[in-house]
Design a protein around this motif. Sequence first.
Motif, PDB file in Angstrom:
ATOM      1  N   LYS A 252       6.009  -2.466   2.596  1.00  0.00           N
ATOM      2  CA  LYS A 252       5.229  -2.345   1.346  1.00  0.00           C
ATOM      3  C   LYS A 252       5.100  -0.593   1.150  1.00  0.00           C
ATOM      4  O   LYS A 252       4.727   0.004   2.206  1.00  0.00           O
ATOM      5  CB  LYS A 252       3.913  -2.909   1.566  1.00  0.00           C
ATOM      6  CG  LYS A 252       3.143  -2.813   0.158  1.00  0.00           C
ATOM      7  CD  LYS A 252       2.083  -3.822   0.126  1.00  0.00           C
ATOM      8  CE  LYS A 252       2.619  -5.085  -0.335  1.00  0.00           C
ATOM      9  NZ  LYS A 252       1.575  -6.230  -0.676  1.00  0.00           N
ATOM     10  N   LYS A 253       5.493  -0.356   0.295  1.00  0.00           N
ATOM     11  CA  LYS A 253       5.220   1.285  -0.206  1.00  0.00           C
ATOM     12  C   LYS A 253       4.137   1.533  -1.100  1.00  0.00           C
ATOM     13  O   LYS A 253       3.940   1.343  -2.036  1.00  0.00           O
ATOM     14  CB  LYS A 253       6.728   1.620  -0.837  1.00  0.00           C
ATOM     15  CG  LYS A 253       7.901   1.117  -0.117  1.00  0.00           C
ATOM     16  CD  LYS A 253       9.136   1.226  -1.054  1.00  0.00           C
ATOM     17  CE  LYS A 253      10.143   0.610  -0.332  1.00  0.00           C
ATOM     18  NZ  LYS A 253      10.060  -0.508   0.181  1.00  0.00           N
ATOM     19  N   ILE A 254       3.167   2.757  -0.690  1.00  0.00           N
ATOM     20  CA  ILE A 254       2.067   3.141  -1.064  1.00  0.00           C
ATOM     21  C   ILE A 254       2.185   4.431  -1.390  1.00  0.00           C
ATOM     22  O   ILE A 254       2.460   5.175  -0.622  1.00  0.00           O
ATOM     23  CB  ILE A 254       0.806   2.385  -0.246  1.00  0.00           C
ATOM     24  CG1 ILE A 254       0.692   1.023   0.082  1.00  0.00           C
ATOM     25  CG2 ILE A 254      -0.477   2.934  -1.142  1.00  0.00           C
ATOM     26  CD1 ILE A 254      -0.277   0.640   0.989  1.00  0.00           C
ATOM     27  N   PHE A 255       1.750   4.709  -2.804  1.00  0.00           N
ATOM     28  CA  PHE A 255       1.647   6.350  -3.117  1.00  0.00           C
ATOM     29  C   PHE A 255       0.402   6.468  -3.344  1.00  0.00           C
ATOM     30  O   PHE A 255      -0.268   5.871  -4.022  1.00  0.00           O
ATOM     31  CB  PHE A 255       2.580   6.462  -4.342  1.00  0.00           C
ATOM     32  CG  PHE A 255       2.324   7.861  -5.125  1.00  0.00           C
ATOM     33  CD1 PHE A 255       2.392   8.761  -4.130  1.00  0.00           C
ATOM     34  CD2 PHE A 255       2.119   7.823  -6.539  1.00  0.00           C
ATOM     35  CE1 PHE A 255       2.395  10.259  -4.844  1.00  0.00           C
ATOM     36  CE2 PHE A 255       2.177   9.173  -7.076  1.00  0.00           C
ATOM     37  CZ  PHE A 255       2.112  10.120  -6.074  1.00  0.00           C
ATOM     38  N   VAL A 256      -0.183   7.599  -2.471  1.00  0.00           N
ATOM     39  CA  VAL A 256      -1.557   7.820  -2.701  1.00  0.00           C
ATOM     40  C   VAL A 256      -1.779   9.649  -3.286  1.00  0.00           C
ATOM     41  O   VAL A 256      -1.047  10.516  -2.961  1.00  0.00           O
ATOM     42  CB  VAL A 256      -2.411   7.956  -1.299  1.00  0.00           C
ATOM     43  CG1 VAL A 256      -2.589   6.304  -0.779  1.00  0.00           C
ATOM     44  CG2 VAL A 256      -1.782   8.655  -0.202  1.00  0.00           C
TER      45      VAL A 256
END
Length: 231
Positions: free
Chosen positions: A177-181
């Motif tokens: 799962k790829k999360i961009f913050v």
Amino acid sequence: MSIDFKVSEQSIRKDLNEICRKGLAARIHGGARLIHAISNPNYEQKRLKSKNQKWEIGKSAASLIPNDSTVMLISGTTTENVARALYNHENMVIISNNLNISNVLLGYKSNEIIITGGAIQESDGQLVGENAVEKISQYRADYGIIGAPAFDFDGQLLDINEKSVSIAKAILKHAQKKIFVCDSSKLLKTAPHVICNISDINIFITDKIPHKNFRDIAKKNDTEIVNAESI
């Protein structure tokens, strides 16, 4: 501490929470410990910029990650706040290319911290180069969390540092799962190197919902946008 300073335990907890929120210390069982940054003054300035928004984003990201997870964290002041918010998670494996992030997480024994190899950038404590990319490729993470200094109208995530882009792409490749913050001050800023498109991200966490065109691209590609300020 309440006895030493002749104040209530509630006051001590409140003051410690404020100190930790500012990034000067990290909570541990029964108190807090100082955080010493491996960086130069410019990095400290980046830490202070949009610090409240970055902390809310960090907490929001950490709330999505359960215990017993493997997490890759790219170098950055926003991802450093994610690390701080993950501190009390249990049985975690944290993989990062940043010495400040590892420093934030030190002291909690139930977590395993893995630092990539590579050349150290004194400006921000980041580890870059082929060794760092190779180390990341040896793992498979449940969550990969990246940031960026810019993202544009067409949904592209951008960086000024080509070496950082290689790290980000490796994290995205090896995370389920790829999360961009990223805080909203980075919107419509320019940078020469493309990391990926928002369509390659599962969850984008920010402090202000971006413009319609960006939202439409995200919606079309099932990318969830989370407003940390509204949680």
